[in-house]
Design a protein around this motif. Structure first.
Motif, mmCIF file in Angstrom:
data_model
loop_
_atom_site.group_PDB
_atom_site.id
_atom_site.type_symbol
_atom_site.label_atom_id
_atom_site.label_comp_id
_atom_site.label_asym_id
_atom_site.label_seq_id
_atom_site.Cartn_x
_atom_site.Cartn_y
_atom_site.Cartn_z
ATOM 1 N N GLU A 132 0.963 -1.157 -0.102
ATOM 2 C CA GLU A 132 0.032 -0.080 -0.083
ATOM 3 C C GLU A 132 1.074 1.185 0.028
ATOM 4 O OE1 GLU A 132 -3.698 1.719 2.676
ATOM 5 O OE2 GLU A 132 -2.650 -0.106 3.442
ATOM 6 N N ILE A 133 0.532 2.200 -0.603
ATOM 7 C CA ILE A 133 1.318 3.528 -0.950
ATOM 8 C C ILE A 133 1.472 4.225 0.681
ATOM 9 C CG2 ILE A 133 1.043 3.518 -3.625
ATOM 10 C CD1 ILE A 133 -0.191 6.235 -1.416
ATOM 11 N N ARG A 134 2.353 4.635 0.761
ATOM 12 C CA ARG A 134 2.635 5.508 1.948
ATOM 13 C C ARG A 134 3.856 6.629 1.859
ATOM 14 N NH1 ARG A 134 3.873 1.960 7.186
ATOM 15 N NH2 ARG A 134 3.718 3.888 8.115
ATOM 16 N N PRO A 135 3.410 7.548 0.897
ATOM 17 C CA PRO A 135 4.420 8.646 0.642
ATOM 18 C C PRO A 135 5.091 9.175 2.037
ATOM 19 C CG PRO A 135 2.385 9.393 -0.114
ATOM 20 C CD PRO A 135 2.027 7.801 0.401
ATOM 21 N N ASP A 136 6.165 9.529 2.086
ATOM 22 C CA ASP A 136 6.861 10.167 3.250
ATOM 23 C C ASP A 136 7.053 11.798 2.897
ATOM 24 O OD1 ASP A 136 8.959 10.418 1.358
ATOM 25 O OD2 ASP A 136 9.941 8.507 2.181
ATOM 26 N N SER A 137 6.567 12.334 1.738
ATOM 27 C CA SER A 137 6.921 13.738 1.275
ATOM 28 C C SER A 137 6.204 14.382 0.263
ATOM 29 C CB SER A 137 8.350 13.711 0.958
ATOM 30 O OG SER A 137 8.550 12.781 -0.165
ATOM 31 N N LEU A 138 5.841 15.245 0.040
ATOM 32 C CA LEU A 138 5.457 16.029 -1.008
ATOM 33 C C LEU A 138 5.807 15.268 -2.302
ATOM 34 C CD1 LEU A 138 4.821 19.794 -0.177
ATOM 35 C CD2 LEU A 138 3.097 17.820 -0.094
ATOM 36 N N VAL A 141 4.443 12.121 -2.914
ATOM 37 C CA VAL A 141 3.284 12.002 -3.216
ATOM 38 C C VAL A 141 3.041 12.486 -5.059
ATOM 39 C CG1 VAL A 141 0.916 13.733 -3.354
ATOM 40 C CG2 VAL A 141 1.992 12.923 -1.033
ATOM 41 N N VAL A 144 3.815 9.173 -6.515
ATOM 42 C CA VAL A 144 2.517 8.337 -6.779
ATOM 43 C C VAL A 144 1.608 8.882 -7.790
ATOM 44 C CG1 VAL A 144 0.329 7.678 -5.439
ATOM 45 C CG2 VAL A 144 2.518 7.648 -3.988
ATOM 46 N N TYR A 145 1.518 10.106 -7.875
ATOM 47 C CA TYR A 145 0.907 10.609 -8.817
ATOM 48 C C TYR A 145 1.481 10.282 -10.540
ATOM 49 C CZ TYR A 145 0.118 14.666 -12.424
ATOM 50 O OH TYR A 145 0.081 15.343 -13.398
ATOM 51 N N ALA A 148 0.393 6.983 -11.224
ATOM 52 C CA ALA A 148 -1.179 6.679 -11.606
ATOM 53 C C ALA A 148 -1.417 7.402 -12.997
ATOM 54 C CB ALA A 148 -1.894 7.333 -10.628
ATOM 55 N N LEU A 149 -0.624 8.465 -13.381
ATOM 56 C CA LEU A 149 -0.691 9.099 -14.747
ATOM 57 C C LEU A 149 -0.461 8.173 -15.749
ATOM 58 C CD1 LEU A 149 -1.676 11.841 -15.789
ATOM 59 C CD2 LEU A 149 0.671 12.487 -15.799
ATOM 60 N N ARG A 151 -0.455 5.040 -15.440
ATOM 61 C CA ARG A 151 -1.338 3.838 -15.483
ATOM 62 C C ARG A 151 -2.583 4.510 -16.432
ATOM 63 N NH1 ARG A 151 -2.014 -1.364 -12.742
ATOM 64 N NH2 ARG A 151 -3.615 -2.266 -13.800
ATOM 65 N N TYR A 152 -2.947 5.438 -16.133
ATOM 66 C CA TYR A 152 -3.958 6.037 -17.007
ATOM 67 C C TYR A 152 -3.519 6.249 -18.506
ATOM 68 C CZ TYR A 152 -6.720 9.689 -19.620
ATOM 69 O OH TYR A 152 -7.551 10.347 -20.345
#
Lengths: 258, 258
Positions: A132-138, A141, A144-145, A148-149, A151-152
């Motif tokens: 499961e994602i658990r980002p530690d910082s901006l 994050v 992660v984005y 996901a981009l 994947r899209y």
């Protein structure tokens, strides 16, 4: 294969040009002029980078604010907007493949909880692409984005997309160098613990280039998220998925101690 | 409990004010003036929204470009920048809780693959909070980002954070209304199939408000990602996690047929 390379002047970009320059025809995008630059442009400027993608087959997207401490403005412009611009340019120009420099900081929360015990040779914890994602910082994050981009863009437009959760690639390529023990760090570790981390997270320059080449060649694997480390004595991020799926075979490994 | 409400003029914002207005002291932020507005500001303007958070306990963050077809500029300003601004304002003002209107479009890829068979009453597929993300749109990507940002704010700053992957909340609150069968849709479905989808995805206004109240009250559950639908005859997004973790007990349900 003609490959757009963003962040071509960075540590990884330099390693890619040096180790893979004879294998691929790179179109190097750099933010500041360099003697190897094909296009000088900031990835947050879509119109400036778009022409570089015409006629290319793939993009290796490395350009980013790479510090885990990157402030919001840098994350926004370099990582959020920049990554969209690169993927959209790739789509418009008809590229078939994206290799993305993601980061272990997408799941840094596990390390935050586990350090420093997690760095020890006998610690059994391993996190794989299903964690499961658990980002530690901006910064985390933003990665992660980016995943996901990707994947899209993969699912909607059919591009092959590879998210590489890269460990520690060093400019001096030496996991034991004194500078490991210096400088800022987002965890409060002793000098010894900093090396203990490096012997888990190090990715040599040639292994990094090899992993990227594996992705560019993986025409039968349309999508993957894998970790990028060398064959280190302690591994708390999974390497088996990259080995099995992409045929990644690291040649280097950090020593057990300095 | 003083609760900042972004997107207070929207369909869900209106339902929240109507169903929970006697229970919580809402600070309504709207982009355009309304008679119930406490602050008129766009969430993409940090300085304009920041004062609204002083003295508040929680935020229900609904403001967004909500169309699955939202273009990049809208996604960027309303969803990526707006959500950062809201979370950062919440952190700076010392709020303890964020409730985020995420979306089923974070995992829309499963539905894209499964439709229209997935809408049928005897189809066994159910996707829960552990499903690998498969965003079907830039909008969906922005919601993956918002969930990850919430995870970061939870883990780093200790705020309770709830990501609600909301189904279909309707202005007329009627899953069988004729308008279900009209308008744009990101999947190419017949009128009958569109209703079949609605009987899976409908979330009544009072169930939506109830789910949000469950989150505001869930002081022993510091983090959750759950789906938001009513007790519908077909459910391809998991409801059990919201029931068990948050005590969500939907009162409504779509009929099996119109």
């Amino acid at each position: 294969m003609k490959v757009v390379l963003t962040g071509a002047a960075g540590v990884i970009g330099t390693a890619v040009r040096e180790h893979l320059g004879n294998k691929y025809d790179f179109v190097s995008i750099t933010r500041r002029p360099a003697d190897f630059s094909d296009v000088v442009a900031d990835v947050n400027d879509f119109d400036a980078i778009r022409p570089a993608f015409d006629g290319a087959d793939a993009v290796v997207h490395l350009a980013a604010s790479i510090s885990v401490d990157s402030p919001w403005d840098a994350v926004l412009h370099d990582n959020l907007i920049g990554t969209y611009n690169v993927y959209e340019a790739a789509r418009q120009a008809g590229l078939s493949c994206i290799v993305f420099a993601s980061s272990n900081h997408t799941i840094g929360g596990y390390e935050m909880d586990g350090a420093p015990r997690i760095y020890e040779l006998d610690d059994p914890r391993v996190y794989d692409h299903n964690a499961e994602i658990r980002p530690d910082s901006l910064y985390g994050v933003s990665k992660v984005y980016g995943e996901a981009l990707g994947r899209y863009y993969h699912e909607t437009y059919g591009l092959r997309v590879y998210n590489l959760r890269i460990g520690s690639v060093r400019g001096d390529d030496d996991p034991t160098a004194a500078s490991v023990k210096d400088g800022s760090f987002w965890l409060d570790l002793t000098a010894e613990q900093k090396y203990d981390r490096m012997r888990s997270t190090w990715l040599s320059q040639r292994d990094c280039a090899e992993l990227i080449a594996c992705c560019l060649e993986a025409t039968t694997v349309p999508w993957a998220t894998v970790y990028g480390i060398s064959d280190n004595p302690r591994q708390f991020w999974d390497l088996e998925h990259a080995r099995r799926l992409l045929g990644y075979a690291p040649k280097d490994g950090a020593p057990e101690s300095v």
